[in-house]
Enzyme design. Structure first.
Site, PDB file in Angstrom:
ATOM      1  CD  GLU A 227      -2.189   1.507   2.678  1.00 13.19           C
ATOM      2  OE1 GLU A 227      -2.091   2.771   2.839  1.00 13.19           O
ATOM      3  OE2 GLU A 227      -2.745   0.655   3.196  1.00 13.19           O
ATOM      4  CB  CYS A 264      -2.524   5.651   3.501  1.00 12.10           C
ATOM      5  SG  CYS A 264      -3.621   4.586   4.531  1.00 12.10           S
TER       6      CYS A 264
END
Length: 492
Positions: A227, A264
């Site tokens: 990620e 994020c």
């Protein structure tokens, strides 16, 4: 505590030991793996305030945030354990003909030893004892964690609790291995070792892509589930802005600066039509941001990177300041800021679409609905896309809505993307470059799926089948009886 160098022989021994831990887990059925995971959750839960104090010193994260994250981490282990226990992820499939001439059975089993790279911004939930470790063990995979150098003492405390739970269960310590070191070579050697079968990473695009490339260029390529960040575009559509422009400014700023912007899912870019409503929104941003004090970031490296990237963006042609947070003479603190540009400048400069990890926002103003679509089309893959919109807005922007589904893993109607629910239906992943494999999530029980592979058994005696595929197993998900099997038989 930081160790600089690891020899090839030491890495080889660690991998061999992890392979042994994997073999142990492969002897456990889903009930036993769930039992082990609950023991780990129990051990983490009883960690006292000493853990929080150490994490607070190492990361500069607020006390309340750390307490909440610890609780989330315990909850992850228990929820993943309960999901594993159901047999859901074995996905047992049986094709058995009534005449007994065909007996095909398939299930999912663990890939092998998994390397997990601890994340900087979540010292509990995405690091040593985080969701990657929990989901890998749930899949029946041993784990080697490379501690993040930003919180090594926190990481060590969590690792000790995992080993304590393994001891209580009667499992070998090689089920979980904890290594500390800040050299690139350590991670490189781990990823390239032939006994390692998968990698999980949460962090920057540069770091994730480098690990992905290492995994793909091995003699035997392996999956690297990385990620790598996202700007999480927010599209503020006309009818919504007419109704909520001023109040929406408060909501947006609150999300943008949450955790000093170190999520994020931080909403780094907002896109809206130029006009009076956008002007009201910007006035609201100025008012809200003026009250935001400068704050510490996770560590000096992240602060330096934030300041560098923010400066690079603001120096681009066509970028103008909207508002900044309260000023400071302390160079170790991050000052929140929001800038604006037009869709023309944005579309002609890929630099403006890059993530600035921290409390930094960019407003992109468009002249018409077609420009909204063009801007969306220019984005790469994202973890989230948010529509700050009314139903009327969505009805009139169907093409925009349809395209957004191709660009992200989670599509929000109103609200803000910060805050990720640990549920079955969550999707925390997205098309490249947000992640390296858009088919999977790194949050929620379905994260277990990343570390499984299917194996089929044909005509095997019931005694020697995996527990998940035996006739008496009540966890079988699907039983298919095929009376016409011979007509469909393929010679290959």
């Amino acid at each position: 505590m930081m160790r600089k160098e690891w020899t090839a022989n030491e890495i080889d021994l660690i991998a061999q030991q992890s392979e042994s831990g994997f073999r142990f887990l492969q002897q456990l059925n889903s009930d036993e793996r769930a039992k082990l995971m609950h023991l780990i959750a129990d051990e983490i839960e009883v960690l006292d305030e000493a853990l929080i104090e150490v994490a607070e010193q190492e990361t500069a994260l607020a006390l309340g945030r750390l307490q909440g994250e610890k609780a989330r981490t315990v909850n992850q282990w228990r929820r993943y354990a309960n999901a594993v226990k159901t047999g859901l992820y074995s996905e047992a499939r049986l094709d058995v003909s009534e005449d007994g001439q065909m007996d095909l059975r398939k299930y999912n089993k663990g890939l092998g030893p998994v390397v997990v790279f601890g994340a900087s911004n979540f010292p509990f939930a995405f690091s040593t004892a985080g969701g990657d470790t929990a989901s890998a063990i749930g899949a029946g995979c041993s784990v080697i964690v490379k501690a993040h150098p930003g919180h090594v003492y926190t990481s060590q405390m969590m690792a000790e609790k995992i080993h304590r739970a393994l001891e209580k269960y009667g499992a070998p310590k090689d089920v979980f291995t904890h290594v500390i070191g800040d050299s690139f070579e350590l991670g490189q050697r781990l990823v390239q070792h032939p006994l390692i079968k998968a990698v999980a990473f949460t962090g920057s695009f540069k770091g994730g892509k480098a690990l992905f490339d290492l995994g793909q260029t091995r003699p035997d390529p392996i999956p690297v589930f990385a990620e790598m960040g996202s700007v999480n575009p927010v599209f503020a559509l006309p009818d919504f802005m007419t109704q909520h422009a001023e109040t929406f400014a408060k909501q947006y700023v609150s999300s943008l600066v949450l955790g000093t912007g170190q999520f994020c899912t931080n909403p780094g870019i907002l896109i809206a039509l130029a006009g009076q409503d956008l002007q009201l929104f910007k006035e609201g941003l100025k008012s809200e941001l003026s009250e935001i004090p400068p704050t510490k970031m996770l560590h000096a490296g992240i602060l330096a990177n934030f300041q560098q990237l923010a400066t690079e963006v603001t120096q681009q042609e066509g970028v103008q300041l909207i508002a900044k947070g309260k000023g400071t003479d302390q160079t170790e603190l991050a000052q929140a800021a929001i800038y604006e540009t037009s869709s023309t400048y944005f579309l002609n400069n890929p630099k403006l679409a890059e993530e600035v990890f921290g409390p930094f926002g960019l407003i992109v103003s468009c002249s018409n609905k077609q420009e909204l679509l063009t801007v969306l089309n220019a984005f790469g893959g994202q973890l989230t896309i948010t529509f700050s919109a009314t139903e009327q807005d969505i009805e009139s922007q169907q093409e925009l809505f349809q395209l957004a589904q191709e660009k992200c893993g989670r599509l929000l109607f109103q609200g803000m993307p910060t805050g990720v629910e640990v549920q079955y239906a969550i999707q925390h992943g997205g098309p490249f470059p947000a992640t390296t494999d858009t088919r999977f999530t790194s949050v929620g029980p379905d994260a277990v799926k990343r570390f499984l592979r299917p194996v089929s058994f044909q005509n095997w005696p019931n005694t020697f089948l995996p527990d998940e595929l035996k006739n008496e197993n009540p966890l079988q998900i699907d039983r298919l009886v095929n009376q016409q099997w011979s007509k469909n038989k393929i010679i290959k």
